[in-house]
Design an enzyme around this catalytic site. Sequence first.
Site, PDB file in Angstrom:
ATOM      1  N   CYS A 257       0.832  -1.208   0.000  1.00 46.18           N
ATOM      2  CA  CYS A 257       0.000   0.000   0.000  1.00 46.18           C
ATOM      3  C   CYS A 257       0.869   1.263   0.000  1.00 46.18           C
ATOM      4  CB  CYS A 257      -0.985  -0.031   1.165  1.00 46.18           C
ATOM      5  SG  CYS A 257      -2.428   1.012   0.856  1.00 46.18           S
ATOM      6  N   HIS A 355      -3.886  -5.121   0.277  1.00 47.01           N
ATOM      7  CA  HIS A 355      -3.546  -5.649   1.595  1.00 47.01           C
ATOM      8  C   HIS A 355      -3.633  -7.177   1.638  1.00 47.01           C
ATOM      9  CE1 HIS A 355      -3.283  -1.821   3.807  1.00 47.01           C
ATOM     10  NE2 HIS A 355      -4.138  -1.407   2.885  1.00 47.01           N
ATOM     11  N   GLU A 357      -2.527  -8.987   3.945  1.00 46.51           N
ATOM     12  CA  GLU A 357      -2.835  -9.402   5.323  1.00 46.51           C
ATOM     13  C   GLU A 357      -4.341  -9.402   5.564  1.00 46.51           C
ATOM     14  OE1 GLU A 357      -2.838  -4.953   5.718  1.00 46.51           O
ATOM     15  OE2 GLU A 357      -1.842  -6.457   4.486  1.00 46.51           O
TER      16      GLU A 357
END
Length: 388
Positions: A257, A355, A357
């Site tokens: 990001c 993202h 994650e």
Amino acid sequence: MSTKRRSAILVLEDGRTFHGEAYGSVGETFGEAVFNTGMTGYQETLTDPSYHRQVVVQTAPHIGNTGVNGEDDESDRIWVAGYVVRDPARISSNWRASGGLEERLAAEGVVGISGVDTRALTRHLRERGAKRVGISSVETDPRALLARVRQSPEMAGADLSAEVTTAKPYVVQAVGEHRFTVAALDLGIKRNVPRRLAARGVTTHVLPAHSTIDDLLATGADAVFLSPGPGDPATADGPVALAREALRRKVPLFGICFGSQILGRALGFGTYKLGYGHRGTNQPVLDRATGKVEVTSHNHGFAVEVPGARHGAVVPDEVIETEFGGVEVTHVCLNDNVVEGLRARDVPAFTVQYHPEAAAGPHDADYLFDRFAELIEGRTQSEGRTDA
């Protein structure tokens, strides 16, 4: 018996006004109005440092139904500047809930507004772009609030990583057998990033945003991670210089990001502000190497500009020559052709704009942490090291 709520107003910098009721803390707040399309994960959104100085509009109409808990925070506080919902839950119902969302917002001083037509507000932002906004449950005159909105700072040119970074270094240990050590530059890191690395045997040293490359490598790091974060990447000259030095030393490098934008700048590319950004858990991204379409979690209002592609133009397939060798665009957003990933061919570095994650969100891109571990392993093996 219901209790009448205090009235509130929301005013955008172009004068568009919405009326509703106070939600969370009573008061006044300013920021950049953005919308999030996720239907779940509001606690992760609220505690994501990347939302610092932004007023988040939830497009899902019913918010707060699962309350809040002690496990889903992505940092140690709520970071959003304000919160806009249509229909807040009157009660929370989840076995993990330890409290209600509105009570949490009020306890942390987060000014919000409910009862707003978030569909109309979202359409306005889509058509006219993200805008400065004010929410007030103490001001009754929209014109007076509008004047203060127009005096508030813009997101373009905002240097915010120093405001969200850790005050001192800390370590997240590997789970199970230790394999590698990573130094993460905290520009606004989410807790799930070192957790995903730990699951792969990686010990992560998280360091403040002002750290140098020597500070990071002094941890014994095998690689460097550039975290997500808020603000305009064009202001982040310090992290860009750090990334360039890591590239020169051929230290394995992974950016997510904001970190992707930093690495993009380090490679010689520009960045630009998107009209209304990507925020939510349902953004389709094409992996050009495999042809696979991944449903991914996003939170970015800026993007990397590569030669020949900007503002929706089709991204070229050819390798782009830079100071550090060839670079290719690996991932592209299928909604608007925004660059969502880069890979350097001649130095061990890659990025994604979204993202992996994914807290909250789908896990389609979790494999990217495996790719990072493989990049580190390949580097340590090429150096003949066995003590990684």
